[in-house]
Write an enzyme that holds these catalytic residues in place. Sequence first.
Site, PDB file in Angstrom:
ATOM      1  N   CYS A   1      10.477 -27.769  79.824  1.00 42.92           N
ATOM      2  CA  CYS A   1      10.391 -28.065  78.391  1.00 42.92           C
ATOM      3  C   CYS A   1      11.532 -27.450  77.591  1.00 42.92           C
ATOM      4  CB  CYS A   1       9.044 -27.602  77.826  1.00 42.92           C
ATOM      5  SG  CYS A   1       8.737 -25.837  78.032  1.00 42.92           S
TER       6      CYS A   1
ATOM      7  N   GLU B   1       1.951 -25.601  73.113  1.00 43.82           N
ATOM      8  CA  GLU B   1       3.313 -25.364  73.578  1.00 43.82           C
ATOM      9  C   GLU B   1       3.828 -26.681  74.143  1.00 43.82           C
ATOM     10  OE1 GLU B   1       4.916 -22.794  72.890  1.00 43.82           O
ATOM     11  OE2 GLU B   1       3.315 -21.427  72.324  1.00 43.82           O
TER      12      GLU B   1
END
Length: 496
Positions: free
Chosen positions: A260, A226
């Site tokens: 993110c 991820e």
Amino acid sequence: MSTVENLGVTTPNGTGEELSRILELQRRAFLADGFPSVETRRHRIDRLVALMLDNADALVDALVRDFGSKSRTGTMSMEFVGIIDAIEHTRAHVAKWMRTTPLMRAGRLAGLRAEVVPSPLGVVGIIGPWNFPLHLVIMPAAAAFAAGNRVMIKMSEITPATSDLFASLAPKYFDESELAVVTGGADVGAAFSALPLDHLFFTGSPGVGKRIQAAAAQNLVPVTLELGGKNPAVVGPRANIERAAERVALGRMVNGGQVCVCPDYVMVQESEVEKFSAAVLSAWRKRFPTMVANSEYPSSVNVANYDRVVGLIDDARSLGAHVQSVAPSGERLPDPETRKVPPTLVSNVSDDMRIAQEEVFGPVLTLVTYRDLADVVDYVNARPSPLVAYWFGPDDDDFRRFVRSTRTGGVARNEFGIHMLPAAAPFGGVGNSGMGAYHGKAGFDTFSHHRSVVGTDLPFMLATSSAVPPFGRVPRLIVDLTMRRARRRTARRLRG
């Protein structure tokens, strides 16, 4: 001394041996106990949630200390409140997801039984990041428990107070054979990623992700990455400019831009640039009348990240970019003592600037202009695939064309992070922004092996006789007829 006994804390001395010991302990326990029942899986999830909720105040205190300046309410919301429903969804559905799926039901009449059995992988390793050091280890751990696995967690060394506290609390809720939490620096992280785990889950930057995957590949350990990337926000031709500007501006400031899924750059039609820029700056001024003494205005997590973000701004300015920062009157910003960087809008950006290539991970928004949708699609597709793309405007043909024509981990329209709201929605990147997904059933599937189990009670050989020579008249006839039927079917389809 190489370890702090029963605290789940690993120090650099003897790192490899201690990690291997924990892995072997968990693997032996997994093999000895077999697939855990739904009650056991739910109980592990409940204990994980209890660890989080019972100690939430202390963990938030630790996180605020690690950052230096960070909102307690925002931290509680992002680290804990935001994941409770998702974990409850997993807990509620785990019995359904565990079920065996029967295949070839009609074959049972002829003595053939086929099914797919969701099977735990064994021991799952999770390497957590520093920006959400609790959320981003608890969520994958819950999914791994739902799938029936044991879990080893490597906490981030960049948030040591949080990591040490979490590691010290874990043994109060879990036996080490179920969940082990380790801390330490880069050497511990390297040793952890080189373990012969059954699956490795990592959240972090693409650069570190490459090293994690390379280390895991030596043991053929499957990985879920991820990662991040430069997430675009596109202000569509029919968007409300003021509304879009405010939402992009505030979305960029979540956790001080250290997320993110924050928008990294925004694309605005040339005719709307001045209006949009003014609205962004206005939204920041209203939201943050003070910064240096504002305990809720997030600092950069450490000096290295502060210097990196300031360096990106300085590099862009030196190469001709237009830089507009929102600093309250009388406050000296950026401020190296508090590691606070003011909200900053950077325009007239060229590809030779570092800020055009690197993920900023700070309170800085880059502005890019476009003339028509083709410019947007070409610009996004010319760059590594981002974790999420934002679109501001109605759900019209332009939006649907953008979705069809670009490759991103997810798409969110008119709101920050809204693609993560549905508990059942998979979350993950593609290409440079990661591989694999979790959240909901996607997490259960990530940490499971869907194993085919097929058996027969027929008195004759069903497959072997047609695969081993010599082949008689009947096998040759079956092959010939099957091939002719397939050729006719394919030709018919191609004709129309």
